[in-house]
Write a protein that holds these residues in place. Structure first.
Motif, PDB file in Angstrom:
ATOM      1  N   ALA A 106       0.826  -1.212   0.000  1.00 52.75           N
ATOM      2  CA  ALA A 106       0.000   0.000   0.000  1.00 52.75           C
ATOM      3  C   ALA A 106       0.861   1.263   0.000  1.00 52.75           C
ATOM      4  O   ALA A 106       0.433   2.305  -0.502  1.00 52.75           O
ATOM      5  N   MET A 107       2.051   1.187   0.542  1.00 52.02           N
ATOM      6  CA  MET A 107       2.950   2.349   0.628  1.00 52.02           C
ATOM      7  C   MET A 107       4.028   2.324  -0.465  1.00 52.02           C
ATOM      8  O   MET A 107       4.926   3.168  -0.479  1.00 52.02           O
ATOM      9  N   ALA A 108       3.963   1.378  -1.373  1.00 52.81           N
ATOM     10  CA  ALA A 108       5.043   1.106  -2.326  1.00 52.81           C
ATOM     11  C   ALA A 108       5.353   2.246  -3.292  1.00 52.81           C
ATOM     12  O   ALA A 108       6.448   2.278  -3.854  1.00 52.81           O
ATOM     13  N   SER A 109       4.443   3.184  -3.478  1.00 52.20           N
ATOM     14  CA  SER A 109       4.765   4.258  -4.411  1.00 52.20           C
ATOM     15  C   SER A 109       5.888   5.149  -3.876  1.00 52.20           C
ATOM     16  O   SER A 109       6.645   5.722  -4.651  1.00 52.20           O
ATOM     17  N   ASN A 110       6.021   5.234  -2.542  1.00 55.64           N
ATOM     18  CA  ASN A 110       7.050   6.089  -1.959  1.00 55.64           C
ATOM     19  C   ASN A 110       8.020   5.366  -1.030  1.00 55.64           C
ATOM     20  O   ASN A 110       9.094   5.881  -0.753  1.00 55.64           O
ATOM     21  N   PHE A 111       7.630   4.208  -0.522  1.00 60.27           N
ATOM     22  CA  PHE A 111       8.435   3.502   0.477  1.00 60.27           C
ATOM     23  C   PHE A 111       8.668   2.053   0.068  1.00 60.27           C
ATOM     24  O   PHE A 111       7.895   1.480  -0.691  1.00 60.27           O
ATOM     25  N   GLU A 112       9.749   1.489   0.638  1.00 61.84           N
ATOM     26  CA  GLU A 112      10.016   0.072   0.420  1.00 61.84           C
ATOM     27  C   GLU A 112      10.388  -0.574   1.754  1.00 61.84           C
ATOM     28  O   GLU A 112      10.979   0.076   2.625  1.00 61.84           O
ATOM     29  N   LEU A 113      10.020  -1.842   1.907  1.00 59.41           N
ATOM     30  CA  LEU A 113      10.308  -2.568   3.131  1.00 59.41           C
ATOM     31  C   LEU A 113      11.812  -2.727   3.286  1.00 59.41           C
ATOM     32  O   LEU A 113      12.493  -3.210   2.387  1.00 59.41           O
ATOM     33  N   ASP A 114      12.323  -2.291   4.425  1.00 62.46           N
ATOM     34  CA  ASP A 114      13.752  -2.356   4.704  1.00 62.46           C
ATOM     35  C   ASP A 114      14.076  -3.437   5.716  1.00 62.46           C
ATOM     36  O   ASP A 114      15.134  -4.052   5.654  1.00 62.46           O
ATOM     37  N   PHE A 115      13.133  -3.689   6.649  1.00 65.94           N
ATOM     38  CA  PHE A 115      13.448  -4.586   7.756  1.00 65.94           C
ATOM     39  C   PHE A 115      12.148  -5.066   8.391  1.00 65.94           C
ATOM     40  O   PHE A 115      11.188  -4.311   8.481  1.00 65.94           O
ATOM     41  N   LYS A 116      12.149  -6.326   8.842  1.00 69.39           N
ATOM     42  CA  LYS A 116      11.038  -6.819   9.656  1.00 69.39           C
ATOM     43  C   LYS A 116      11.548  -7.960  10.524  1.00 69.39           C
ATOM     44  O   LYS A 116      12.479  -8.680  10.140  1.00 69.39           O
ATOM     45  N   ASP A 123       1.773 -10.442  26.122  1.00 66.53           N
ATOM     46  CA  ASP A 123       1.376 -11.739  25.571  1.00 66.53           C
ATOM     47  C   ASP A 123       1.170 -11.705  24.059  1.00 66.53           C
ATOM     48  O   ASP A 123       0.997 -12.752  23.437  1.00 66.53           O
ATOM     49  N   LEU A 124       1.182 -10.527  23.486  1.00 69.68           N
ATOM     50  CA  LEU A 124       0.943 -10.395  22.042  1.00 69.68           C
ATOM     51  C   LEU A 124       2.203 -10.714  21.249  1.00 69.68           C
ATOM     52  O   LEU A 124       3.292 -10.260  21.592  1.00 69.68           O
ATOM     53  N   LYS A 125       2.024 -11.456  20.188  1.00 68.12           N
ATOM     54  CA  LYS A 125       3.110 -11.717  19.248  1.00 68.12           C
ATOM     55  C   LYS A 125       2.768 -10.990  17.955  1.00 68.12           C
ATOM     56  O   LYS A 125       1.646 -11.067  17.472  1.00 68.12           O
ATOM     57  N   GLY A 126       3.737 -10.252  17.442  1.00 73.83           N
ATOM     58  CA  GLY A 126       3.492  -9.468  16.248  1.00 73.83           C
ATOM     59  C   GLY A 126       4.728  -9.366  15.389  1.00 73.83           C
ATOM     60  O   GLY A 126       5.669 -10.154  15.516  1.00 73.83           O
ATOM     61  N   VAL A 127       4.734  -8.374  14.517  1.00 71.71           N
ATOM     62  CA  VAL A 127       5.860  -8.122  13.622  1.00 71.71           C
ATOM     63  C   VAL A 127       6.204  -6.638  13.690  1.00 71.71           C
ATOM     64  O   VAL A 127       5.322  -5.781  13.592  1.00 71.71           O
ATOM     65  N   TYR A 128       7.492  -6.355  13.881  1.00 70.79           N
ATOM     66  CA  TYR A 128       8.029  -4.997  13.819  1.00 70.79           C
ATOM     67  C   TYR A 128       8.574  -4.811  12.411  1.00 70.79           C
ATOM     68  O   TYR A 128       9.206  -5.717  11.854  1.00 70.79           O
ATOM     69  N   PHE A 129       8.359  -3.630  11.813  1.00 69.49           N
ATOM     70  CA  PHE A 129       8.849  -3.399  10.451  1.00 69.49           C
ATOM     71  C   PHE A 129       9.304  -1.959  10.282  1.00 69.49           C
ATOM     72  O   PHE A 129       8.890  -1.060  11.018  1.00 69.49           O
ATOM     73  N   VAL A 130      10.175  -1.766   9.289  1.00 67.32           N
ATOM     74  CA  VAL A 130      10.680  -0.442   8.920  1.00 67.32           C
ATOM     75  C   VAL A 130      10.557  -0.306   7.407  1.00 67.32           C
ATOM     76  O   VAL A 130      10.994  -1.183   6.661  1.00 67.32           O
ATOM     77  N   LEU A 131       9.954   0.793   6.982  1.00 65.30           N
ATOM     78  CA  LEU A 131       9.890   1.133   5.564  1.00 65.30           C
ATOM     79  C   LEU A 131      10.745   2.375   5.354  1.00 65.30           C
ATOM     80  O   LEU A 131      10.630   3.352   6.101  1.00 65.30           O
ATOM     81  N   GLN A 132      11.597   2.337   4.363  1.00 66.56           N
ATOM     82  CA  GLN A 132      12.457   3.479   4.041  1.00 66.56           C
ATOM     83  C   GLN A 132      11.946   4.162   2.786  1.00 66.56           C
ATOM     84  O   GLN A 132      11.384   3.524   1.897  1.00 66.56           O
TER      85      GLN A 132
END
Length: 181
Positions: A106-116, A123-132
């Protein structure tokens, strides 16, 4: 013509903004949502907007709480309840990985996934991510990066993000997200 366009746009924005009486400040200083059943240390009182969304024939609402400190510092928590069987179709880890992929797309026009990476919040398990920000000379007026976490509880998905230039409040905001029990 410009005035008519401005009036129509203003009207549509006003329709999408709901009464933020759902949001209140806790004694700890964090802001909480009654319907969202969460709290977090937003830097200022967040505004709530609700948007209708649709996947196939299933319709649902996306609740977005945003606190901004100028044009380049946006603190946001969004949540929505996935319709019926969609959530049960894949294991939690796979679902969250796909959620990060969808957000990145959804953010691909300006950002790209750099890290996750996987992340825990109590108790919650999730995913941390960075878009540059993409290195594209055509992108003007956009600064910073997007940092976020995605969690799923039942069929509800929470996305906690910061979009902007570096700010000392980002870690406090993201790490303060908690579900009310």
């Amino acid at each position: 013509m410009k005035l008519k366009l401005f009036i129509v746009t203003l009207f549509l924005v006003m329709l999408s903004c709901k009464d933020d009486s759902d949001v209140y400040k806790k004694t700890s200083g964090a802001y909480a949502s009654k319907t969202g059943e969460f709290y977090a240390k937003f830097p200022t009182k967040p505004n709530l907007s609700i948007q209708d969304n649709k996947i196939g024939a299933d319709e649902f609402e996306v609740f977005a709480y945003r606190s901004t400190l100028g044009p380049n510092k946006i603190f946001s928590i969004e949540y929505f309840d996935y319709p019926g069987e969609m959530v049960k179709a894949m294991p939690n880890e796979q679902f969250l990985d796909q959620a990060v992929t969808n957000y990145s797309y959804a953010m691909a026009s300006n950002f790209e996934l750099d890290f996750k990476e996987p992340v825990n919040n109590g108790d919650l398990k999730g995913v941390y991510f960075v878009l540059q920000l993409k290195e594209n000379p055509a992108i003007k007026g956009i600064e910073g990066m997007i940092l976020g976490e995605i969690f799923k509880i039942g069929n509800r998905v929470y996305t906690i993000t910061y979009h902007g230039i570096p700010d000392k409040r980002v870690d406090t905001f993201i790490e303060s997200f908690k579900i009310m029990k």
